[in-house]
Structure formats: C-alpha cells, structure tokens
Design an enzyme around this catalytic site. Structure first.
Site, PDB file in Angstrom:
ATOM      1  N   GLU A 365       1.117  -1.544  -0.261  1.00 14.43           N
ATOM      2  CA  GLU A 365       0.148  -0.377  -0.128  1.00 14.43           C
ATOM      3  C   GLU A 365       0.540   1.196  -0.102  1.00 14.43           C
ATOM      4  O   GLU A 365       0.857   2.189   0.813  1.00 14.43           O
ATOM      5  CB  GLU A 365      -0.813   0.076   0.999  1.00 14.43           C
ATOM      6  CG  GLU A 365      -1.943  -1.391   1.390  1.00 14.43           C
ATOM      7  CD  GLU A 365      -3.216  -1.235   2.105  1.00 14.43           C
ATOM      8  OE1 GLU A 365      -4.360  -1.596   2.185  1.00 14.43           O
ATOM      9  OE2 GLU A 365      -2.765  -1.047   3.075  1.00 14.43           O
ATOM     10  N   VAL A 366       1.736   0.827  -0.589  1.00 14.48           N
ATOM     11  CA  VAL A 366       3.000   2.423  -0.786  1.00 14.48           C
ATOM     12  C   VAL A 366       1.403   3.521  -1.517  1.00 14.48           C
ATOM     13  O   VAL A 366       1.506   2.805  -2.958  1.00 14.48           O
ATOM     14  CB  VAL A 366       4.360   2.198  -1.539  1.00 14.48           C
ATOM     15  CG1 VAL A 366       4.839   3.591  -2.268  1.00 14.48           C
ATOM     16  CG2 VAL A 366       5.197   0.987  -1.020  1.00 14.48           C
TER      17      VAL A 366
END
Length: 592
Positions: A365-366
């Site tokens: 979830e960058v």
C-alpha cells in the site's frame, strides 16, 4: 446422634448426591463411522464407551487427531488406563539445548493434568507410560529446510511405551503433540486412557504454516501473544508473523532510537522491550514455532517518527487522498540519513528475534500521491533526471528496496530471504526489474483467483499465500471509517478456510508455494476479541497446510469440534463456538 455423626451424615449424603449427579447417563457406540449416543444401563455399562473414547476409534483416522496425519495409521480399537503420576521420558540426545527439551516435556505433563474435571479427582492407579525419544541431531536450527516429521509407535507391554523417532527437536515436539491427543479422559470410568497400540509416520506437506498478528493498530499483551502461540503449537502451525509496528503506533522499543516508542507507543505500558521479544521467541521455539519479524516500510509508518524529519505526508488530511487508512505516513526514501536509522532498527530486530531465518519488509500500500506531495522529494527526483510519473516512483521504490536490504545484510549474520507483500511493485515490469527472485519471497493478499498470482509464479518467485477472500480473519464486521460492513466482508467461516487449497491458487506451480498465513489485522481487534477471531478457524488452516487432505470440510467436522474443545479445555483459549454441543454428542445429525 452426636453432632459429629450428624455432620458426617450430611457430608456423606452430599458426596453421594454429587457422585450420582456426576455419573454419566449416556454412553456411545460406533455406527457407520459415527459415534451414536446410547442410554447407560446396568447391562451395557461395562461395555459402553465414553464419547472421548469413541471418537478415538470411530473415524477413518483417530478422531481426536488434529491435524490429520499424512502417513498410514495402524489402528487399534482398545485403550489402556495410564497413571498420570507415572509418566517418564527417555532420550538419546538434547544435550546441547536441554532447556528447550525440558520445556517441551513439562508442557506435555501439564497438558495431561488438564484433561479431567476439577470437581473430583481422577481414579488412582493405572499403567506407567514411558516415552522414549530418539533423534538424529541436537541441532536446533529452524529454517525452510528443517524436517518436521516424525514416527510414533505405541505398544502395551509391561506398561505403555511410546517410541518417537525424529531427525531433530522439532519433529520430536510434533510427535508429543500427537501423542497427547491420543490420551483422553474416560468420564464413564473416571480414568485417563491411551490407545493401547498404534504406529504411524507423519510430516507436513507445506513448510510455512503461519498466523499473522498485527500488534500496532491495537496493543496485545505478552500473555495474549503467548496464548496464541500455545494454540498454534497444539495444531502444528510453525510461524508467528509479528506485524509489530505500523503508522498508528510504534510499540517496539529500539534502544538506539528510544524516541520511536516514546513518541509512538499508545502509552508507556503498551510497549515491547527487547526482553519481551526474546521471551516470546524462546517460548515459541520450545513449541516448534519461529517468530517472524515484520518491519513494514516504506509505507505504514508514522507515529514515533515525528521528530526525525524522515517521513512524508505524516497524518495528512484528508487522509483518503494520501493513504488507505488514517494516519498516513511514508518514509522519505530519498534521504541518506534514513538508512542509518533503518540499519539501527534492523540490527536490534535481528538480535532480539535471535537472527531469524526470514525477515518481512512489508512493502504494501505505497501511495504515489503521498510521495508526490513532498516538494523536497520531487526536487531530488528531478535532480537525478527522473520524471514524476508512476514509473519513476516505482524506480524510487526500487531505490529504497536496494538500500534497505543492503543495510539489513550489514547487521544480519545470515543473509536471509526477504518477504514482501504483493503491491504495484510486484507487477510487471517492476517485479523483474527491482526484485531478485532468489532473494525475495512474495506474500499474496489479493484474491485466490487473481491472475497476477500466476504471473509472479511464472517469473520463478517463491510464494506465501494470504488471500484475503479466505485468510483475512478481520473480515465480516462493521466498518470503522464509514457505515455498513468492513471492506473485505463477508465473514469467513472455518469451512472456507479449510477448503482454501494451495493447488487451486497456484495450479502447476504449487511446488513454489512455501505455505500460507492467516492474517488478523487489528483495527477492530484487541486481546479481548483475539481468541474468538482466530480460533478455531486457524485450526482449519493448520490441517490444510499440514496434511492437505483430499476431503472437504464435511469430512473433518467432527474432529474440528473435538479440536475446538481441546483448545478451550487445555489452553484456555476462548475459541468461537461452532455448533450446539448437542451436535458433538449426536454426530452426523446436524449437517445437511
């Protein structure tokens, strides 16, 4: 009548009443592989068996064993009474690390004491039980190549003898777990009994069998963590994946950077010291379980980092524009000084976790919008003649991975394999460009039928499965940032967990799958809800990964009910109730 005799009479009548009340009215007989209830009479009382004894034999395998063994079993239909006060161990080894073996044997003895009701004493007497353990090696190394199998033989000859043969401590420990499950309390005769004779070999199909617990979004005490590990040991799971930090809190004490936990923990008492971590690691090792540390990065960081100037978009609002849940935060991966801090964190982590054979670097979830909100980071990228496109930010992420793994290697005596979650970086062309398939293991959290899974496997990567549609145990509850239900609803029953086959996910590449992990993210869980959300669903995963049986959940239902009861009675785990107790006592009459 004297006062003494009167009181004695009242006491005697009370004891007789208690005895009559405690006498069971029902026994069982085996019919078509089901235990059927029969009313006890004077005529059948000597031949009737208790439910626990019936479950031992009335099954294709011993109905008390979980997970189901992988080898053929030489069955027996007889039991023999044993004396709990006369159990001895003989072994040819464990001289290098005697403390771990002592912990394993002490635990075995304590488990047996918890098998009879506390209201009255178990009948005295019985046969001695001698447990002879033969292992090839004293080596306590645990990694993906460690053999965890064993052979168990029980004979009734001049007392009961259980002979365990294994290559190492871990196989021997697994054998003790199975042996314990073949010892049951007979409530008709008020005695502890064991199968009189049997012989089988057993080994796991998958090397990695895990539970992930997130202790950052909500704090869990060391006692709660140990209780979880105890349950894992009872079903032969072998990896406790400790997601110990996240953007919401930083409870891990880093002595070289005390501000991380001082500013990042929810309170001074909600921390994990080096001593706490080492205690958990050793507790788990005595139960055949590795503790896998995860330091999630470059996203999922925030609290604790306030004064270091090494994050971007920390607690940015509105948060939904910069991350998937509040508070936002990502590492400022363009700053060289960041990697000095990471090296310090990695050094203390690998020391406290006793140089684990695997290390999890997170990587999920960058947010490109988070990094792109930093003018300083943009300037750094443009000075390197990079653009600000999605491709360039993946290059930035690759820059982080390269630098972070080099710092991990500096402080780790073992060049361990590194695990990363699936993300945009694990998609082509970035996957092959930035992640070496000899070094990285990819842990999937997408759906089990996601075509991206096949792409990863085709590129030669090893895999750990945590598909959220079957193995995310926080699903199926009310939402916490909006109305309705949470994002991965509906609730996942144990049946779906049990039927979640690695072969169906990986196809012909199943030999590249090390195993799987059930994940319990803790946005809506603390230690008071922990047991019911994990158990007995985690037991379903354990059997799927250990023996990978051909049959579906229906063939395992009766044994699952016995397993759930054992978790409650022996480990004190508040496991979710699956059915009315009537269904356990009337086997086969509940399922449609």
């Amino acid at each position: 009548m004297s006062r003494f005799l009167l009181l004695f009479g009242f006491a005697l009548n009370a004891l007789i009443g208690l005895s009559l009340a405690n006498e069971p009215a029902w026994g069982y007989r085996c019919e078509h592989s089901n235990c059927k209830k029969v009313e006890l009479t004077e005529e059948n009382k000597k031949t009737a068996v208790s439910l626990s004894v019936c479950r031992l034999f009335c099954d294709e395998v011993y109905g008390t064993l979980w997970p189901k063994p992988t080898g053929e079993i030489a069955p027996s239909n007889e039991v023999v009474k044993i004396n709990l006060h006369d159990i001895t161990f003989k072994t040819n080894n464990f001289k290098l690390y005697p403390a771990y073996w002592a912990m394993a044997t002490d635990r075995f003895l304590e488990m047996q004491k918890k098998k009879f009701p506390t209201k009255y004493s178990v009948k005295s007497g019985g046969n001695p039980l001698v447990i002879e353990v033969l292992v090839d090696s004293d080596d306590m190394t645990f990694n993906l190549d460690t053999y965890e199998g064993y052979k168990l033989k029980i004979v009734d000859q001049d007392g009961v003898h259980a002979i365990v043969t294994a290559k190492n401590f871990y196989g021997a420990r697994n054998a003790l777990e199975s042996l314990s499950q073949l010892i049951v309390y007979d409530n008709i005769r008020n005695e502890i009994v064991i199968v009189s004779s049997t012989e089988f070999s057993d080994e796991p199909k998958f090397k990695y069998r895990a539970i992930l617990l997130d202790t950052s979004r909500n704090y869990f005490s060391i006692e709660a963590i140990k209780r979880t590990i105890e349950g894992m040991a009872m079903v032969k799971l072998n990896t406790f994946h400790w997601h110990i930090t996240d953007s919401q809190s930083f409870p891990m004490v880093v002595k070289s950077h005390p501000d991380l936990s001082k500013l990042g923990a929810y309170s001074p008492d909600k921390i994990y010291t080096a001593e706490d971590i080492k205690d958990v690691v050793r507790f788990a090792k005595a139960r055949g379980i590795r503790v896998l540390p995860e330091f999630d990065a470059p996203a999922h960081v925030g609290e604790g980092w306030q004064k270091k100037g090494l994050t971007t978009c920390f607690n940015a609002q509105p948060w939904k524009d910069f991350c998937v849940e509040a508070p936002c935060g990502q590492l400022a991966v363009h700053k060289d000084e960041l990697y000095d801090v990471l090296e310090d964190i990695y050094r203390e982590m690998v020391e406290n976790f006793e140089y684990p054979d695997l290390f999890h670097m997170g990587g999920d979830e960058v947010s490109v919008s988070c990094w792109n909100s930093s003018a300083d980071l943009q300037k750094w990228m443009l000075n390197k003649n990079w653009g600000l496109t999605d491709k360039d930010f993946m290059r930035l992420w690759g820059h982080f991975q390269s630098n972070a793994i080099s710092r991990l290697d500096k402080v780790n005596i073992n060049k361990t394999q590194v695990i990363l979650w699936t993300s945009h970086l694990t998609e082509e062309p970035f996957l092959s460009q930035y992640l070496n398939n000899e070094r990285y293991i990819i842990q999937i959290w997408t759906t089990g039928d996601d075509p991206k899974v096949k792409t990863i496997l085709e590129k030669g990567y090893k895999m750990i499965v945590s598909n959220y549609d079957a193995l995310y145990f926080d699903c199926g509850f009310g939402a916490w940032v909006t109305d309705g239900n949470n994002w991965c609803s509906p609730y996942i029953g144990w049946q779906k967990v049990y039927d979640n086959r690695m072969e169906n996910i990986a196809g012909n590449y199943v030999n590249q799958v090390y195993g799987a992990a059930a994940a319990l993210w803790s946005e809506q869980v603390d230690e008071f809800a922990l047991d019911a959300k994990l158990w007995p669903r985690a037991s379903a995963l354990a059997e799927r990964l250990w023996s990978d049986p051909e049959g579906g959940w229906k063939s395992a239902e009766s044994r699952m009910l016995v397993n759930r009861r054992r978790l409650v009675d022996i480990a004190g785990i508040a496991a979710e109730r699956l059915q009315p107790e009537w269904c356990l006592q009337n086997e086969g009459d509940c399922p449609i």
